[in-house]
Design a protein around this motif. Structure first.
Motif, mmCIF file in Angstrom:
data_model
loop_
_atom_site.group_PDB
_atom_site.id
_atom_site.type_symbol
_atom_site.label_atom_id
_atom_site.label_comp_id
_atom_site.label_asym_id
_atom_site.label_seq_id
_atom_site.Cartn_x
_atom_site.Cartn_y
_atom_site.Cartn_z
ATOM 1 N N ALA A 1 0.755 -1.309 -0.119
ATOM 2 C CA ALA A 1 -0.193 0.117 -0.079
ATOM 3 C C ALA A 1 0.879 1.241 0.020
ATOM 4 O O ALA A 1 0.719 2.087 -0.774
ATOM 5 N N ILE A 2 2.076 1.090 0.937
ATOM 6 C CA ILE A 2 2.843 2.422 0.906
ATOM 7 C C ILE A 2 3.546 2.532 -0.579
ATOM 8 O O ILE A 2 3.552 3.840 -1.036
ATOM 9 N N LEU A 3 3.972 1.422 -1.032
ATOM 10 C CA LEU A 3 4.678 1.522 -2.469
ATOM 11 C C LEU A 3 3.324 2.172 -3.606
ATOM 12 O O LEU A 3 3.765 3.154 -4.341
ATOM 13 N N ILE A 4 2.428 1.696 -3.574
ATOM 14 C CA ILE A 4 1.451 1.947 -4.723
ATOM 15 C C ILE A 4 0.753 3.607 -4.418
ATOM 16 O O ILE A 4 0.513 4.211 -5.258
ATOM 17 N N ASN A 5 1.109 4.114 -3.150
ATOM 18 C CA ASN A 5 0.768 5.335 -2.991
ATOM 19 C C ASN A 5 1.763 6.419 -3.218
ATOM 20 O O ASN A 5 1.416 7.781 -3.240
ATOM 21 N N ILE A 6 3.049 5.930 -3.398
ATOM 22 C CA ILE A 6 4.240 7.007 -3.607
ATOM 23 C C ILE A 6 4.772 6.757 -4.776
ATOM 24 O O ILE A 6 5.480 7.870 -5.269
ATOM 25 N N TYR A 7 4.444 5.630 -5.416
ATOM 26 C CA TYR A 7 5.427 5.535 -6.635
ATOM 27 C C TYR A 7 5.368 6.627 -7.777
ATOM 28 O O TYR A 7 6.079 6.915 -8.568
ATOM 29 N N ASP A 8 4.273 7.435 -7.995
ATOM 30 C CA ASP A 8 4.047 8.401 -8.747
ATOM 31 C C ASP A 8 4.155 9.701 -8.395
ATOM 32 O O ASP A 8 4.023 10.683 -8.977
ATOM 33 N N LEU A 9 4.804 9.675 -7.307
ATOM 34 C CA LEU A 9 5.155 11.056 -6.433
ATOM 35 C C LEU A 9 4.194 12.008 -6.136
ATOM 36 O O LEU A 9 4.351 13.249 -5.862
ATOM 37 N N ALA A 10 2.873 11.333 -6.143
ATOM 38 C CA ALA A 10 1.779 11.996 -5.434
ATOM 39 C C ALA A 10 2.108 12.082 -3.941
ATOM 40 O O ALA A 10 2.385 11.265 -3.119
ATOM 41 N N LYS A 11 1.713 13.316 -3.358
ATOM 42 C CA LYS A 11 2.155 13.627 -1.886
ATOM 43 C C LYS A 11 1.169 13.293 -0.977
ATOM 44 O O LYS A 11 1.252 12.906 0.301
#
Length: 459
Positions: free
Chosen positions: A217-227
């Protein structure tokens, strides 16, 4: 001074009505309605509205207004919404005989029930969903044209972080349903449910599953640089921990978490966007502060300024029910406004949509009538959901769905109106987990009935 006086009167009325509708506005006992008030309305909308009306905002979006009178018109409309929204919620509570304060406090103190914790089929079904979810994350990364966070970490990309993010979102080469449903939406919800079972059972299998899902969940929430997504995800965990009695919210903890969040946000601005000027962090109309109080509400004023003047009203073209019925392409007003006001950013590939308070999209379709009707409809829908979840059994599935909606509804309120008419992800997530509970319960009942019938025949 007139605007400030009106603003204070409206804020006082709104606080009273929201407190009546939700049972509490205490930051130590947050609920769906209090988060809507603080995040969607007060911080994201109402503070900036006052500054815009008083013409002291000096915000780059508002500087693009063609008709200055919409500063004042927008102010009065949003003041109306600040009162009408919680008023409708309170009326729904009265009609439902819902004592918000008593029932919410009772819900917080209620013990967690763990249905099917001894049933292997529940864990196996959950494990299967988890494997699908984690595989979907790998699929998303595989089909993405770039992995923005990796490109920034390696520092070998010719594109800016903003361009990388737009590329990852708009040039995705895979199935968007797999990405949006199984990777982005399902993984966080599965991790929440696994967390409850891990805490309450202490079983190693649930702990390992939770850790795997949390990392995914952490990975999919940060992979596109969304804050923002990763912050909202962590807030869901804090709320869940409060609701199951693992932690208590105190003023000291809230201050500490706020400072940690602010430090993390500043770090992300520095690393991702390269903002090193301290003045932008201290300014009220730029950087993180400007994004909080202006970025979500300024496009609402642009909607009022453009639609009915430069742009024709959409008359339902952005609403899925109407577009599906008449076989039309859906037009999102937030995208049209971005293309109209900032065509250079769209052409450069650094801008997508100007998401804003739901009334903007309603206005773009049906004018001022749309603002009133959408407010009544969404307020009633939200309060009905709140009442239903507070009165449902407090088990991991229903509780985590409650937490999921508690965070996602406030976010959607500043995203648009169409998602409240039909949101396929919300429907699928709810249907999936409720369906699992019903399936296992039906199987257990049928098995018991068959065994009873068999034992009767043997006698």
């Amino acid at each position: 001074m007139l605007y400030l006086l009106i603003w204070c009167i409206v804020l006082t009325a709104s606080i009273y009505l929201f407190k009546q509708a939700g049972g509490s506005l205490s930051l130590l006992k947050p609920n769906m309605n209090s988060i809507i008030f603080y995040y969607s309305f007060l911080i994201s909308s109402f503070i900036g509205t006052l500054l815009i009306a008083m013409e002291v905002d000096d915000y780059y979006m508002i500087n693009r207004l063609s008709h200055e009178e919409y500063r004042q018109i927008g102010f009065y409309i949003i003041c109306l919404v600040m009162v009408l929204f919680p008023l409708v919620m309170m009326l729904i509570s009265k009609l439902s005989n819902f004592n918000a304060k008593e029932e919410f406090n009772a819900y917080l103190s209620k013990d967690i029930s763990l249905p099917f914790k001894e049933k292997n089929e529940f864990f196996l079904i959950f494990l299967m969903l988890s494997v699908i979810s984690l595989a979907s994350i790998l699929y998303t990364l595989w089909k993405a044209p770039v992995i923005p966070i990796l490109e920034v970490a390696l520092g070998n990309s010719e594109y800016s972080p903003g361009e990388l993010r737009i590329m990852a979102q708009r040039e995705f080469g895979g199935n968007v349903l797999i990405r949006n449903i199984f990777a982005i939406a399902l993984t966080p919800l599965l991790s929440l449910i696994a967390y409850v079972y891990a805490v309450r059972t202490g079983q190693v299998k649930w702990k390992l599953l939770y850790l795997s899902l949390f990392a995914g969940a952490i990975l999919i929430n940060i992979y596109d640089l969304a804050k923002s997504p990763v912050f909202f995800y962590l807030i869901m965990f804090l709320l869940l921990s409060l609701y199951i009695g693992v932690i208590r919210f105190t003023v000291r903890r809230l201050v500490l978490w706020g400072l940690l969040g602010a430090a993390a946000l500043v770090s992300m601005y520095i690393v991702i966007q390269g903002v090193t000027d301290m003045g932008s962090y201290l300014s009220y109309n730029s950087g993180p502060v400007g994004r909080l109080i202006f970025a979500q509400i300024a496009p609402t004023f642009l909607h009022f300024d453009l639609y009915g003047h430069l742009l024709p009203f959409l008359n339902g073209k952005s609403l899925p029910i109407i577009t599906d019925l008449f076989d039309m392409d859906q037009v999102r007003s937030a995208r049209v406004v971005m293309e109209t006001v900032f065509p250079e950013k769209v052409e450069a590939g650094t801008a997508g949509v100007l998401n804003t308070l739901y009334i903007a999209e309603a206005y773009a379709n049906f004018g001022y009538l749309g603002v009133i009707v959408s407010t009544i409809y969404i307020a009633a829908l939200v309060q009905i959901l709140y009442i239903v979840f507070v009165r449902l059994p407090k088990n991991p599935v229903f509780l985590c769905l409650f937490i999921y909606f508690t965070i996602n509804i406030p976010r959607t309120l500043v995203g648009g109106f169409a998602d409240f008419l039909f949101n396929p992800i919300w429907v699928l997530m709810t249907g999936l987990f409720v369906g699992i509970l019903l399936f296992i319960r039906l199987r257990i009942d049928l098995t018991a009935l068959w065994q009873k019938k068999k034992s009767g025949n043997e006698v």
